[in-house]
Design a protein around this motif. Structure first.
Motif, PDB file in Angstrom:
ATOM      1  N   ARG A 444       0.771  -4.427 -15.129  1.00  0.00           N
ATOM      2  CA  ARG A 444       1.941  -4.482 -15.278  1.00  0.00           C
ATOM      3  C   ARG A 444       2.625  -3.769 -16.660  1.00  0.00           C
ATOM      4  O   ARG A 444       3.607  -4.340 -17.127  1.00  0.00           O
ATOM      5  CB  ARG A 444       3.038  -5.847 -15.046  1.00  0.00           C
ATOM      6  N   ILE A 449       4.342   1.872 -12.667  1.00  0.00           N
ATOM      7  CA  ILE A 449       3.292   1.259 -12.018  1.00  0.00           C
ATOM      8  C   ILE A 449       3.712   0.879 -10.669  1.00  0.00           C
ATOM      9  O   ILE A 449       5.055   0.237 -10.438  1.00  0.00           O
ATOM     10  CB  ILE A 449       2.783  -0.035 -12.736  1.00  0.00           C
ATOM     11  N   ASN A 451       3.462  -1.371  -7.407  1.00  0.00           N
ATOM     12  CA  ASN A 451       2.351  -2.334  -7.093  1.00  0.00           C
ATOM     13  C   ASN A 451       2.684  -2.697  -5.442  1.00  0.00           C
ATOM     14  O   ASN A 451       2.498  -3.540  -4.722  1.00  0.00           O
ATOM     15  CB  ASN A 451       2.864  -3.732  -7.661  1.00  0.00           C
ATOM     16  N   LEU A 456      -1.340   0.181  -2.186  1.00  0.00           N
ATOM     17  CA  LEU A 456      -2.420  -0.520  -2.069  1.00  0.00           C
ATOM     18  C   LEU A 456      -3.509  -0.122  -0.993  1.00  0.00           C
ATOM     19  O   LEU A 456      -4.524   0.109  -0.885  1.00  0.00           O
ATOM     20  CB  LEU A 456      -2.405  -2.072  -2.431  1.00  0.00           C
ATOM     21  N   LYS A 473      -9.240  -4.759 -11.302  1.00  0.00           N
ATOM     22  CA  LYS A 473      -7.819  -4.643 -11.846  1.00  0.00           C
ATOM     23  C   LYS A 473      -7.720  -5.340 -13.157  1.00  0.00           C
ATOM     24  O   LYS A 473      -8.490  -6.039 -13.657  1.00  0.00           O
ATOM     25  CB  LYS A 473      -6.860  -5.832 -10.842  1.00  0.00           C
ATOM     26  N   GLY A 477      -2.437  -7.389 -13.904  1.00  0.00           N
ATOM     27  CA  GLY A 477      -2.342  -6.770 -12.543  1.00  0.00           C
ATOM     28  C   GLY A 477      -2.320  -7.621 -11.547  1.00  0.00           C
ATOM     29  O   GLY A 477      -2.761  -8.643 -11.424  1.00  0.00           O
ATOM     30  N   ILE A 478      -1.535  -7.035 -10.400  1.00  0.00           N
ATOM     31  CA  ILE A 478      -1.591  -7.990  -9.062  1.00  0.00           C
ATOM     32  C   ILE A 478      -2.979  -8.057  -8.713  1.00  0.00           C
ATOM     33  O   ILE A 478      -3.896  -7.569  -9.041  1.00  0.00           O
ATOM     34  CB  ILE A 478      -0.746  -7.183  -8.034  1.00  0.00           C
ATOM     35  N   THR A 480      -5.618  -7.577  -5.952  1.00  0.00           N
ATOM     36  CA  THR A 480      -5.633  -6.378  -4.917  1.00  0.00           C
ATOM     37  C   THR A 480      -6.535  -6.953  -3.842  1.00  0.00           C
ATOM     38  O   THR A 480      -6.851  -6.048  -2.932  1.00  0.00           O
ATOM     39  CB  THR A 480      -6.305  -5.249  -5.616  1.00  0.00           C
TER      40      THR A 480
END
Ligand SMILES: OC[C@H]1O[C@H](O[C@H]2[C@H](O)[C@@H](O)[C@@H](O[C@H]3[C@H](O)[C@@H](O)[C@@H](O)O[C@@H]3CO)O[C@@H]2CO)[C@H](O)[C@@H](O)[C@@H]1O
Length: 659
Positions: A444, A449, A451, A456, A473, A477-478, A480
């Motif tokens: 982030r 970006i 998300n 995805l 990631k 980051g989230i 995934t």
């Protein structure tokens, strides 16, 4: 100048070259001259300019990982491996530079390979001169190869005869692999693998935090108190373990690998040890150009693998060093200034030299070959173990030792298209095992970006048939992995992963074919339809082997327009038949089209066939269709046969069947 030739391959040696890699070529003297190849050479004091006409109707493809359209016309490419950071479309150069391109003109393909690993090599395709390709070689001695076609496929066969056939990755490496910067502690990872059961993970990657103070070949004892147990737990679940190994050896008198490596690390021109900066702080770097270093490294890899590690991930191997970047960054910060391309500061400083064939060669002269020698030494370390190597950087020939991926991409709709260009560009340049960070690496860090789960899922979608298939990631980051998504999106990911596993026998057969012939596994449409002018500008569809066309959806919709080249095609899900050379509105969220004349092995010993002819080799069995007869070269258990008209339950060994 000397020209040698053998079976449609020509080597031209200009002056007295010391090629950065000695490729396999035993030619005989040829009477051909530069004129016969339509090339001219301008010799300067310390450099050369090689020129070739660029015709209006000519296509130029190849050059590996380049962030521009697959037809490379009208771009000036710098060929220098760099840590590309947060890159975008048109960012140039990136991590992998392969000075090999294919010209397609009047139905005839010809390949050109400049065997120079210099960071200052520039290939200009019709920019500085509208009607010329100009190759700026920053040294006077160079070796060139020319590969006759007439097909792109034949050029690639010849190019890989010289630079090496793609290595055969293990079958498990075609499955879904998971990674992030960084998974730990060990119990969490086991729990994650268990939670992911229905997504059939085949391998877990460990990023740099598994090490003790980033020292290569060590474990952080807090995060991984019992590595042996951890490996056993993974293996019990049928999951392999791949660990990252950077090229950075911590400069630390108490670290045995630093001590055992003394004499094998990179030095400056004055013969001093080059101490740079990377994750471990003060760092030295193995000089992989030296045979002695490669032997030492192979032993280290061998000993590391012995504990049950199944694969090695080579990162930062452009090779990257932070010293120059950090120095300039500080100054620029004080001046409130920025540089046009600060990423070029991530190279080794210019005073570093390599010891290559008894000579001291400046780093920047042969930089791009560093990852190749590193991968070669790593490959040797597998000895009798089935090798799996993932490398971020490379040069011509990297396909012989490793899979590659496209580094730190940024989650955005634009990036989806870019990733297809990168992967297909590598594929058409001899590198068969290729993939991306599914979900895109960047965390982030900035406002661009995206998300969203929609995006995805689309990342999983474009990668459906990429030979290397891994989520990865950044730390911020989230998550995934599909289990973290709402059910609607999780189901979509499940469908994609299940479809990949359905086609895995076909993918693995293509990997074998690629290993034997040099044919790419996934290809841009123009590879199989070279005469079709439409195909050179279509970058959002790709072929998987000769028999399957895939048109991933790369916009925020669920439907798309698909171009089908000439021939007949069967939509995989509905079995609807289409006449090619046409644009159709696809009704599927995963538009897969099977070409007439196909025989495709599927999961669970199913066979898919379309059209009353076709041939395919699967598991050493030749399967052939003649009219309604399907013949197998030896008895083979078949569960089901799927044709355009029906599905036949077989459930027994067969040598032939009337469909
Ligand atoms: O092993 C950890 C990861 O290492 C790689 O990515 C790193 C990259 O090589 C570094 O140069 C750096 O890049 C960031 C850069 O500093 C920043 O200014 C911005 O441009 O973003 C860049 C991120 O791409 O840090 C990266 C790690 O955050 C490797 O490519 C990853 O796969 C590894 O997980």
């Amino acid at each position: 100048m000397q020209v040698e030739e053998k079976d449609g391959i020509y080597r031209i040696r200009i002056n007295n070259p010391l090629p950065p890699v000695e490729f396999n070529f035993q030619g005989v003297n040829s009477s051909k001259s530069l004129h016969d190849f339509n090339l001219t050479i301008e010799e300067k004091e310390n450099s050369l300019i090689i020129s070739k006409p660029l015709e209006l109707e000519e296509h130029i493809v190849g050059l590996g990982e380049k962030a521009v359209e697959l037809d490379r016309r009208r771009f000036r490419f710098r060929m220098c491996n760099i840590d590309a950071g947060k890159y975008f479309k048109f960012s140039d150069p990136l991590y992998i530079n392969i000075p090999f391109f294919i010209s397609v003109y009047k139905g005839k393909a010809t390949g050109y390979f400049i065997n120079s690993a210099s960071c200052d090599l520039v290939i200009d395709i019709g920019v500085s001169d509208y009607s010329k390709i100009k190759i700026f070689v920053p040294h006077r001695d160079v070796e060139l190869f020319i590969f006759e076609g007439p097909t792109i496929e034949k050029v690639l066969e010849r190019y890989t005869d010289v630079t090496g056939k793609p290595y055969l990755m293990p079958e498990w490496a075609l499955g879904y692999m998971i990674s992030r910067y960084s998974y730990y502690p060990q119990d969490y990872i086991i729990k994650l693998v268990d939670l992911m059961k229905e997504f059939r993970v085949t391998a877990v990657f460990l990023d740099i935090d598994f090490m003790d103070s980033f020292k290569l070949f060590t474990w952080d004892k807090e995060k991984f108190p019992d590595p042996q147990k951890f490996i056993e737990e993974l293996h019990k679940r049928g999951v392999k373990l791949i660990t990252i190994v950077d090229h950075s050896v911590r400069a630390d008198q108490k670290y045995p690998i630093f001590i055992s490596g003394l004499g094998k690390f990179c030095e400056t021109g004055k013969g001093e040890l080059f101490v740079g900066k990377l994750w471990p702080g003060n760092t030295v770097y193995p000089d992989f150009f030296k045979e002695e270093t490669r032997k030492w490294w192979s032993e280290l890899i061998y000993n590391w693998l012995k504990q049950g590690v199944d694969g090695i991930w080579l990162d930062m191997n452009e090779p990257t060093d932070f010293t120059t970047y950090d120095t300039y960054y500080e100054i620029l910060n004080q001046l409130h200034a920025t540089m046009k391309d600060e990423r070029l500061l991530l190279t080794f400083p210019p005073n570093v030299v390599h010891e290559y064939k008894g000579k001291k060669v400046p780093h920047l002269m042969i930089r791009n070959a560093y990852p190749l020698y590193e991968a070669m030494a790593t490959f040797e370390g597998f000895k009798d173990k089935e090798p799996f190597i993932l490398s971020r950087s490379g040069y011509a020939g990297i396909q012989k030792y490793a899979c590659v991926w496209t580094g730190d991409n940024t989650p955005s709709w634009d990036d989806l298209k870019l990733q297809l260009q990168l992967v297909l560009g590598l594929s058409i340049s001899g590198v068969s095992c290729v993939g991306i960070d599914i979900g895109a690496f960047q965390g982030r860090g900035s406002r661009d970006i995206d998300n969203s789960p929609e995006l995805l899922v689309k990342y999983f979608g474009i990668a459906l048939f990429f030979p290397f298939f891994r989520t990865h990631k950044a730390t911020n980051g989230i998550d995934t992995e599909p289990i973290f998504l709402p059910s609607y999106y999780r189901e979509k990911m499940k469908k994609i992963i299940d479809t990949r596993y359905k086609f895995l026998p076909y993918l693995y057969s293509l990997a074998i074919e690629s290993h034997e012939t040099g044919h790419p596994i996934i290809r841009p449409l123009f590879y199989d339809f070279q005469e079709d002018e439409n195909t050179y500008r279509i970058e959002d569809e790709y072929m998987v082997g000769k028999f399957l066309l895939y048109a991933p959806i790369i916009t925020p919709t669920e439907r798309r327009l698909v171009y089908l080249p000439s021939g007949r095609w069967m939509e995989f899900w509905t079995k609807e038949i289409f006449e090619g050379n046409s644009w159709i509105n696809s009704s599927s969220d995963l538009p897969i089209y099977i070409r007439e004349g196909s025989i495709i092995p599927l999961e669970n010993n199913d066979i898919l066939t379309f059209g009353n002819y076709g041939k395919f080799k699967y598991n050493n069995v030749f399967i052939e269709r003649e009219g309604n007869l399907l013949k197998l070269s030896k008895p083979f258990f078949v569960r089901k046969i799927i044709t355009e008209k029906k599905e036949i339950e077989v459930n027994k060994e067969l040598t032939s069947i009337d469909l």
